[in-house]
Write a protein that holds these residues in place. Structure first.
Motif, PDB file in Angstrom:
ATOM      1  N   ASP A 216       0.864  -1.173   0.000  1.00 46.19           N
ATOM      2  CA  ASP A 216       0.000   0.000   0.000  1.00 46.19           C
ATOM      3  C   ASP A 216       0.905   1.229   0.000  1.00 46.19           C
ATOM      4  OD1 ASP A 216      -2.225   1.648   0.086  1.00 46.19           O
ATOM      5  OD2 ASP A 216      -3.050   0.796   1.921  1.00 46.19           O
ATOM      6  N   ASP A 217       0.307   2.378  -0.109  1.00 42.42           N
ATOM      7  CA  ASP A 217       1.023   3.641   0.032  1.00 42.42           C
ATOM      8  C   ASP A 217       1.792   3.596   1.353  1.00 42.42           C
ATOM      9  OD1 ASP A 217       1.771   6.262   0.586  1.00 42.42           O
ATOM     10  OD2 ASP A 217      -0.224   7.094   0.284  1.00 42.42           O
ATOM     11  N   SER A 218       3.090   3.842   1.303  1.00 49.15           N
ATOM     12  CA  SER A 218       3.924   3.714   2.503  1.00 49.15           C
ATOM     13  C   SER A 218       3.447   4.599   3.647  1.00 49.15           C
ATOM     14  CB  SER A 218       5.385   4.020   2.176  1.00 49.15           C
ATOM     15  OG  SER A 218       5.530   5.374   1.774  1.00 49.15           O
ATOM     16  N   LYS A 219       2.832   5.736   3.321  1.00 46.64           N
ATOM     17  CA  LYS A 219       2.373   6.654   4.367  1.00 46.64           C
ATOM     18  C   LYS A 219       1.211   6.067   5.167  1.00 46.64           C
ATOM     19  CE  LYS A 219       1.920   9.938   1.259  1.00 46.64           C
ATOM     20  NZ  LYS A 219       2.526   9.233   0.127  1.00 46.64           N
ATOM     21  N   LYS A 220       0.529   5.086   4.612  1.00 44.67           N
ATOM     22  CA  LYS A 220      -0.606   4.458   5.304  1.00 44.67           C
ATOM     23  C   LYS A 220      -0.181   3.304   6.201  1.00 44.67           C
ATOM     24  CE  LYS A 220      -3.858   5.357   1.516  1.00 44.67           C
ATOM     25  NZ  LYS A 220      -4.690   4.693   0.497  1.00 44.67           N
ATOM     26  N   LEU A 221       1.082   2.907   6.129  1.00 44.82           N
ATOM     27  CA  LEU A 221       1.570   1.744   6.862  1.00 44.82           C
ATOM     28  C   LEU A 221       2.374   2.172   8.087  1.00 44.82           C
ATOM     29  CD1 LEU A 221       2.852  -0.260   3.760  1.00 44.82           C
ATOM     30  CD2 LEU A 221       0.645  -0.526   4.926  1.00 44.82           C
ATOM     31  N   SER A 222       2.347   1.358   9.114  1.00 44.48           N
ATOM     32  CA  SER A 222       3.158   1.645  10.301  1.00 44.48           C
ATOM     33  C   SER A 222       4.628   1.403   9.978  1.00 44.48           C
ATOM     34  CB  SER A 222       2.731   0.742  11.459  1.00 44.48           C
ATOM     35  OG  SER A 222       3.148  -0.591  11.207  1.00 44.48           O
ATOM     36  N   PRO A 223       5.539   2.015  10.739  1.00 47.51           N
ATOM     37  CA  PRO A 223       6.964   1.763  10.509  1.00 47.51           C
ATOM     38  C   PRO A 223       7.324   0.274  10.564  1.00 47.51           C
ATOM     39  CG  PRO A 223       6.697   3.670  11.929  1.00 47.51           C
ATOM     40  CD  PRO A 223       5.337   3.063  11.754  1.00 47.51           C
ATOM     41  N   ALA A 224       6.734  -0.475  11.488  1.00 48.05           N
ATOM     42  CA  ALA A 224       7.049  -1.908  11.604  1.00 48.05           C
ATOM     43  C   ALA A 224       6.598  -2.670  10.363  1.00 48.05           C
ATOM     44  CB  ALA A 224       6.397  -2.492  12.860  1.00 48.05           C
ATOM     45  N   VAL A 225       5.421  -2.342   9.853  1.00 49.17           N
ATOM     46  CA  VAL A 225       4.923  -3.013   8.645  1.00 49.17           C
ATOM     47  C   VAL A 225       5.778  -2.636   7.443  1.00 49.17           C
ATOM     48  CG1 VAL A 225       2.971  -3.169   7.029  1.00 49.17           C
ATOM     49  CG2 VAL A 225       2.573  -3.283   9.510  1.00 49.17           C
ATOM     50  N   ARG A 226       6.164  -1.370   7.346  1.00 50.17           N
ATOM     51  CA  ARG A 226       7.039  -0.955   6.241  1.00 50.17           C
ATOM     52  C   ARG A 226       8.363  -1.707   6.283  1.00 50.17           C
ATOM     53  NH1 ARG A 226       5.175   4.571   7.361  1.00 50.17           N
ATOM     54  NH2 ARG A 226       7.062   4.906   8.592  1.00 50.17           N
ATOM     55  N   GLU A 227       8.958  -1.834   7.444  1.00 47.83           N
ATOM     56  CA  GLU A 227      10.239  -2.550   7.582  1.00 47.83           C
ATOM     57  C   GLU A 227      10.085  -4.013   7.147  1.00 47.83           C
ATOM     58  OE1 GLU A 227      13.392  -1.786   8.371  1.00 47.83           O
ATOM     59  OE2 GLU A 227      13.108   0.328   8.828  1.00 47.83           O
ATOM     60  N   ARG A 228       9.007  -4.647   7.587  1.00 47.75           N
ATOM     61  CA  ARG A 228       8.782  -6.048   7.211  1.00 47.75           C
ATOM     62  C   ARG A 228       8.611  -6.180   5.700  1.00 47.75           C
ATOM     63  NH1 ARG A 228       4.654  -8.854   5.788  1.00 47.75           N
ATOM     64  NH2 ARG A 228       3.078  -7.341   6.420  1.00 47.75           N
ATOM     65  N   LEU A 229       7.806  -5.290   5.124  1.00 51.63           N
ATOM     66  CA  LEU A 229       7.574  -5.352   3.686  1.00 51.63           C
ATOM     67  C   LEU A 229       8.837  -5.010   2.890  1.00 51.63           C
ATOM     68  CD1 LEU A 229       3.989  -3.838   3.444  1.00 51.63           C
ATOM     69  CD2 LEU A 229       4.684  -6.174   2.853  1.00 51.63           C
ATOM     70  N   PHE A 230       9.670  -4.116   3.408  1.00 47.82           N
ATOM     71  CA  PHE A 230      10.941  -3.799   2.748  1.00 47.82           C
ATOM     72  C   PHE A 230      11.745  -5.080   2.544  1.00 47.82           C
ATOM     73  CE2 PHE A 230      15.411  -2.753   2.642  1.00 47.82           C
ATOM     74  CZ  PHE A 230      15.484  -1.600   1.870  1.00 47.82           C
TER      75      PHE A 230
END
Length: 193
Positions: A38-52
C-alpha cells in the motif's frame, strides 16, 4: 493485462521535507504476490520494515537512489524529483517494458510510461517503490540523528513540523538542511540580523 512482462513502479520519499535527501526507488515485482502492499504513508513503521525485506527478497529488480540537499537546492524540488525517479528506473538491473510513476509523468525513462494519480495506493509496483524509498529515507534520517541529535531527525525525519522548526529557529540550519526552503531561508536571514 496489456502483456508487459516487466512493469516497474517508481516513487519517492522526502519531497516535502526541508532537511535530508530526496530518495527515489523503482521496483519490478516478481511473480509471487506480496500481501499488504500500500502507500507507505498508510503503513506503520514496523509493517514498512517487514515489507521492505519481503520486497527486496522477492522483487525481480529494484533500485534506490538519493539526491542530496545541495542538489535539491540547485535543481529545485520538481526537477530533482523527476531526476531521482529517472535515475531509479535507469539503475534497475533489468530494463522494464513499461513504467508506472506516482502522480506525474517523467520523461527519459527509456521505456513507455504512465503517470498514475495516487499510484502508490492502486499499483503494487508503485506501492513497493514507495515502501523502498520511505524505509531507506527513514533509515538515513535516523543515522543523521546520531550526528545532529538536537534536531530530532529520528522523530520528524526532516519534515517541517513544529518540533523541527523550533530546533531550526534555535540552532539555525545544519549541513543537511535544504537552504532554499522558505522556512530554512527565513531562519538564515533572521540569524544574520
Amino acid at each position: 493485462r496489456a502483456g508487459f512482462a516487466r512493469v516497474a513502479g517508481a516513487d519517492e520519499a522526502g519531497r516535502g521535507a526541508c532537511a535530508g535527501p530526496l530518495v527515489a526507488a523503482a521496483c519490478v515485482l516478481g511473480p509471487r504476490r506480496i500481501e499488504g502492499l500500500d502507500d507507505s504513508k498508510k503503513l506503520s513503521p514496523a509493517v514498512r520494515e517487514r515489507l521492505f525485506d519481503v520486497i527486496t527478497a522477492r522483487a525481480a529488480a529494484w533500485s534506490v537512489v538519493r539526491i542530496e540537499p545541495e542538489e535539491c537546492d540547485r535543481l529545485g524540488m520538481h526537477v530533482a524529483n523527476l531526476e531521482a525517479l529517472r535515475r531509479a528506473v535507469l539503475r534497475l538491473d533489468a530494463e522494464p517494458d513499461f513504467v508506472l510513476t506516482d502522480g506525474f509523468p517523467v520523461d527519459g525513462l527509456g521505456s513507455p510510461s504512465l503517470a498514475i494519480w495516487k499510484g502508490d495506493a492502486v499499483a503494487a509496483s508503485v506501492a513497493a517503490a514507495s515502501i523502498l524509498a520511505k524505509v531507506t529515507r527513514d533509515r538515513i534520517m535516523a543515522e543523521y540523528h546520531a550526528s545532529f541529535p538536537a534536531y530530532r531527525f529520528d522523530v520528524h525525519k526532516g519534515y517541517c513540523t513544529r518540533l523541527h522548526q523550533d530546533a531550526l529557529d534555535a540552532l539555525g540550519p545544519c549541513a543537511i538542511h535544504r537552504l532554499k526552503w522558505d522556512n530554512v531561508a527565513r531562519t538564515v536571514r533572521l540569524g544574520e540580523l
